[in-house]
Design a protein around this motif. Structure first.
Motif, PDB file in Angstrom:
ATOM      1  N   LEU A 101       9.988  16.527 -11.287  1.00 35.32           N
ATOM      2  CA  LEU A 101       9.758  15.903  -9.981  1.00 35.32           C
ATOM      3  C   LEU A 101      10.343  14.496  -9.912  1.00 35.32           C
ATOM      4  O   LEU A 101      10.552  13.849 -10.944  1.00 35.32           O
ATOM      5  N   ALA A 102      10.550  14.043  -8.677  1.00 37.01           N
ATOM      6  CA  ALA A 102      11.047  12.670  -8.471  1.00 37.01           C
ATOM      7  C   ALA A 102       9.964  11.662  -8.841  1.00 37.01           C
ATOM      8  O   ALA A 102       8.801  12.025  -9.001  1.00 37.01           O
ATOM      9  N   ARG A 103      10.367  10.403  -9.007  1.00 33.52           N
ATOM     10  CA  ARG A 103       9.409   9.298  -9.214  1.00 33.52           C
ATOM     11  C   ARG A 103       9.514   8.453  -7.941  1.00 33.52           C
ATOM     12  O   ARG A 103      10.315   7.511  -7.875  1.00 33.52           O
ATOM     13  N   PRO A 104       8.754   8.785  -6.888  1.00 32.70           N
ATOM     14  CA  PRO A 104       8.992   8.166  -5.574  1.00 32.70           C
ATOM     15  C   PRO A 104       8.833   6.650  -5.544  1.00 32.70           C
ATOM     16  O   PRO A 104       7.857   6.117  -6.050  1.00 32.70           O
ATOM     17  N   SER A 123       0.845  -1.201   0.000  1.00 34.20           N
ATOM     18  CA  SER A 123       0.000   0.000   0.000  1.00 34.20           C
ATOM     19  C   SER A 123       0.872   1.240   0.000  1.00 34.20           C
ATOM     20  O   SER A 123       2.089   1.139   0.057  1.00 34.20           O
ATOM     21  N   THR A 124       0.247   2.386   0.061  1.00 29.31           N
ATOM     22  CA  THR A 124       1.022   3.602   0.228  1.00 29.31           C
ATOM     23  C   THR A 124       1.435   3.742   1.695  1.00 29.31           C
ATOM     24  O   THR A 124       0.695   3.329   2.595  1.00 29.31           O
ATOM     25  N   ARG A 125       2.620   4.296   1.889  1.00 27.33           N
ATOM     26  CA  ARG A 125       3.095   4.498   3.264  1.00 27.33           C
ATOM     27  C   ARG A 125       2.546   5.788   3.851  1.00 27.33           C
ATOM     28  O   ARG A 125       2.615   6.013   5.049  1.00 27.33           O
ATOM     29  N   ASP A 126       2.078   6.671   2.957  1.00 27.69           N
ATOM     30  CA  ASP A 126       1.560   7.954   3.454  1.00 27.69           C
ATOM     31  C   ASP A 126       0.317   8.369   2.676  1.00 27.69           C
ATOM     32  O   ASP A 126      -0.735   7.782   2.834  1.00 27.69           O
ATOM     33  N   ASP A 127       0.433   9.355   1.785  1.00 28.37           N
ATOM     34  CA  ASP A 127      -0.750   9.823   1.052  1.00 28.37           C
ATOM     35  C   ASP A 127      -1.164   8.817  -0.025  1.00 28.37           C
ATOM     36  O   ASP A 127      -0.315   8.155  -0.627  1.00 28.37           O
ATOM     37  N   SER A 150       3.543  11.458  -0.474  1.00 32.42           N
ATOM     38  CA  SER A 150       3.495  12.740   0.250  1.00 32.42           C
ATOM     39  C   SER A 150       4.692  13.636  -0.094  1.00 32.42           C
ATOM     40  O   SER A 150       4.583  14.862  -0.073  1.00 32.42           O
ATOM     41  N   GLY A 151       5.838  13.014  -0.420  1.00 33.74           N
ATOM     42  CA  GLY A 151       7.020  13.806  -0.772  1.00 33.74           C
ATOM     43  C   GLY A 151       6.808  14.634  -2.040  1.00 33.74           C
ATOM     44  O   GLY A 151       7.388  15.712  -2.193  1.00 33.74           O
ATOM     45  N   LEU A 152       5.960  14.128  -2.933  1.00 28.74           N
ATOM     46  CA  LEU A 152       5.711  14.851  -4.181  1.00 28.74           C
ATOM     47  C   LEU A 152       5.103  16.225  -3.923  1.00 28.74           C
ATOM     48  O   LEU A 152       5.425  17.203  -4.591  1.00 28.74           O
ATOM     49  N   LYS A 153       4.226  16.247  -2.945  1.00 28.38           N
ATOM     50  CA  LYS A 153       3.562  17.508  -2.588  1.00 28.38           C
ATOM     51  C   LYS A 153       4.607  18.527  -2.133  1.00 28.38           C
ATOM     52  O   LYS A 153       4.573  19.687  -2.535  1.00 28.38           O
ATOM     53  N   THR A 154       5.565  18.060  -1.323  1.00 29.69           N
ATOM     54  CA  THR A 154       6.632  18.938  -0.846  1.00 29.69           C
ATOM     55  C   THR A 154       7.479  19.420  -2.026  1.00 29.69           C
ATOM     56  O   THR A 154       7.780  20.611  -2.133  1.00 29.69           O
ATOM     57  N   SER A 155       7.834  18.499  -2.927  1.00 32.68           N
ATOM     58  CA  SER A 155       8.640  18.900  -4.095  1.00 32.68           C
ATOM     59  C   SER A 155       7.892  19.905  -4.950  1.00 32.68           C
ATOM     60  O   SER A 155       8.482  20.848  -5.468  1.00 32.68           O
ATOM     61  N   VAL A 156       6.602  19.690  -5.108  1.00 33.53           N
ATOM     62  CA  VAL A 156       5.797  20.628  -5.910  1.00 33.53           C
ATOM     63  C   VAL A 156       5.936  22.031  -5.331  1.00 33.53           C
ATOM     64  O   VAL A 156       6.173  22.998  -6.052  1.00 33.53           O
ATOM     65  N   ASN A 157       5.830  22.142  -4.018  1.00 35.10           N
ATOM     66  CA  ASN A 157       5.962  23.448  -3.363  1.00 35.10           C
ATOM     67  C   ASN A 157       7.330  24.075  -3.626  1.00 35.10           C
ATOM     68  O   ASN A 157       7.435  25.274  -3.888  1.00 35.10           O
ATOM     69  N   GLN A 158       8.366  23.209  -3.572  1.00 38.61           N
ATOM     70  CA  GLN A 158       9.729  23.731  -3.790  1.00 38.61           C
ATOM     71  C   GLN A 158       9.924  24.192  -5.233  1.00 38.61           C
ATOM     72  O   GLN A 158      10.578  25.197  -5.501  1.00 38.61           O
ATOM     73  N   MET A 159       9.361  23.466  -6.176  1.00 36.25           N
ATOM     74  CA  MET A 159       9.552  23.762  -7.602  1.00 36.25           C
ATOM     75  C   MET A 159       8.842  25.034  -8.051  1.00 36.25           C
ATOM     76  O   MET A 159       9.115  25.565  -9.116  1.00 36.25           O
ATOM     77  N   LEU A 160       7.910  25.504  -7.203  1.00 33.82           N
ATOM     78  CA  LEU A 160       7.159  26.708  -7.555  1.00 33.82           C
ATOM     79  C   LEU A 160       8.063  27.916  -7.795  1.00 33.82           C
ATOM     80  O   LEU A 160       7.721  28.830  -8.544  1.00 33.82           O
ATOM     81  N   LYS A 161       9.255  27.895  -7.133  1.00 34.86           N
ATOM     82  CA  LYS A 161      10.194  29.021  -7.279  1.00 34.86           C
ATOM     83  C   LYS A 161      10.777  29.048  -8.685  1.00 34.86           C
ATOM     84  O   LYS A 161      11.144  30.086  -9.208  1.00 34.86           O
ATOM     85  N   THR A 162      10.897  27.886  -9.295  1.00 31.69           N
ATOM     86  CA  THR A 162      11.624  27.765 -10.557  1.00 31.69           C
ATOM     87  C   THR A 162      10.726  27.561 -11.775  1.00 31.69           C
ATOM     88  O   THR A 162      11.041  28.030 -12.865  1.00 31.69           O
TER      89      THR A 162
END
Ligand code: KG4
Ligand code: ZN
Length: 328
Positions: free
Chosen positions: A198-201, A154-158, A213-225
């Motif tokens: 983005l990464a392929r978790p 299953s998924t470990r988080d989201d 869930s890490g993808l959501k964090t990366s999405v936020n970070q990528m917003l700058k670029t």
């Protein structure tokens, strides 16, 4: 064999009549989605009340064209889901079963998503790998020749759908459900953007687990670029790539003969495209309208699993066994 199915796990109240596992005699659905838009998310209490308000008028309406004395079995989703919402469906199903002296089949909502693929004449060959991708779950399972379902991972988080919903809110300011919004934006812009952002978790992990869930964090970070639309396009590619690769690995490992996909995210356009490319006619998707929560899935599962449900093992959301919940 006529089964009356009831679904009330989340925001859809649905009832249906399914004949011989293939013919939908009637299917009604009411959604409390609009109510939840106001609160920007499902409030369990509001959802439960909405089920209560909808279910009786729907049943009365159904009864106008079909005599419930002709129903052979009643089937109800017993979880996973929101406690208060589940109680409405389960109590109504108990009542019907008691009044009409017909058996009641408790159905697991996630398994039911997979059984959406069994209502057409063209049935998936077994053993099959099942992928349940919904708003709350991401599960890889194996369905053996006797239709026993075993969880592989299953998924470990989201969940995949949850990731779609969260990212759609960040990038597109979209309301729930955000998946269809990202899907739309993807097809409008896929030709313009090809860059892997983005990464392929967990793509290369040897297990059958996921993590979104890490993808959501990366999405936020990528917003700058990057441009929001460009990120949305790559987000859809990332989720689909991971789901495909992990399903393929399980398919090969277990020598499966087909792949069955279910749950809201199975409506995703890229997911369908990529799975069809890879598995050709060995992959099955729910017929139109049966990807999202509905009662036909529940009745279909009950058609195939009537005597296989292990009441002892299936716990409802309250932590009680189905037998306890049904007061049996
Ligand atoms: O199975 P479902 O109707 O309800 C649950 O049991 O959770 O799934 C709802 C989920 C939501 O997260 C929604 O955003 C997602 O399915 N979804 C999609 C698409 N349509 C619905 N995700 C990606 N692409 C879509 N086209
Ligand atoms: Zn669902």
């Amino acid at each position: 064999m006529i089964i009356l199915g009831i679904e009330s796990t989340a925001d859809e109240t649905a009832i249906c009549l399914l004949k011989n596992g293939t013919e939908i005699l009637d299917a009604k659905i009411a959604s409390s989605l609009e109510l939840h838009k106001k609160t920007k998310g499902i409030v369990p209490e509001i959802s439960a009340r909405a089920h209560l308000e909808s279910i009786f008028p729907m049943l009365i309406d159904m009864q106008k064209t079909f005599d419930f004395k002709l129903v052979d079995k009643f089937a109800v989703a017993v979880g996973p889901g929101l406690h208060g919402s589940l109680i409405v469906g389960v109590e109504v199903a108990k009542f019907l079963s008691y009044c009409y002296h017909k058996p009641l089949v408790p159905v697991n909502h996630l398994q039911a998503h997979l059984f959406a693929n069994f209502i057409t004449e063209n049935k998936p060959e077994l053993p099959a790998i099942g992928l349940v991708v919904s708003g709350g779950h991401t599960d890889l399972v194996i369905i053996d020749n006797s239709l026993n379902i075993k969880l592989l991972g299953s998924t470990r988080d989201d969940a995949a759908g949850e990731a779609f919903d969260k990212v759609a809110r960040i990038l597109l300011d979209a309301n729930y459900p955000g998946g269809p919004e990202i899907d739309k934006v993807f097809f409008e812009n896929r030709d313009k953007y090809n860059k892997k952002i983005l990464a392929r978790p967990m793509l290369h992990s040897k297990d059958h687990e996921f993590s979104f869930s890490g993808l959501k964090t990366s999405v936020n970070q990528m917003l700058k670029t990057y441009d929001k639309i460009e990120i949305a396009v790559d987000f859809q590619r990332s989720v689909v790539e991971v789901l495909l690769k992990k399903t393929l690995r399980a398919y090969k490992q277990f020598g499966a003969k087909s792949v069955v996909v279910g749950g809201g995210v199975s409506a995703n356009g890229l997911l369908r495209e990529e799975f069809l490319n890879k598995f050709k006619n060995s992959v099955y998707f729910p017929p139109k309208g049966l990807s999202l929560d509905n009662a036909v899935n529940i009745a279909s599962a009950a058609y195939y699993l009537p005597s296989r449900v292990d009441l002892e093992k299936i716990k409802t959301v309250s932590g009680l066994t189905v037998e306890e919940t049904l007061g049996m």
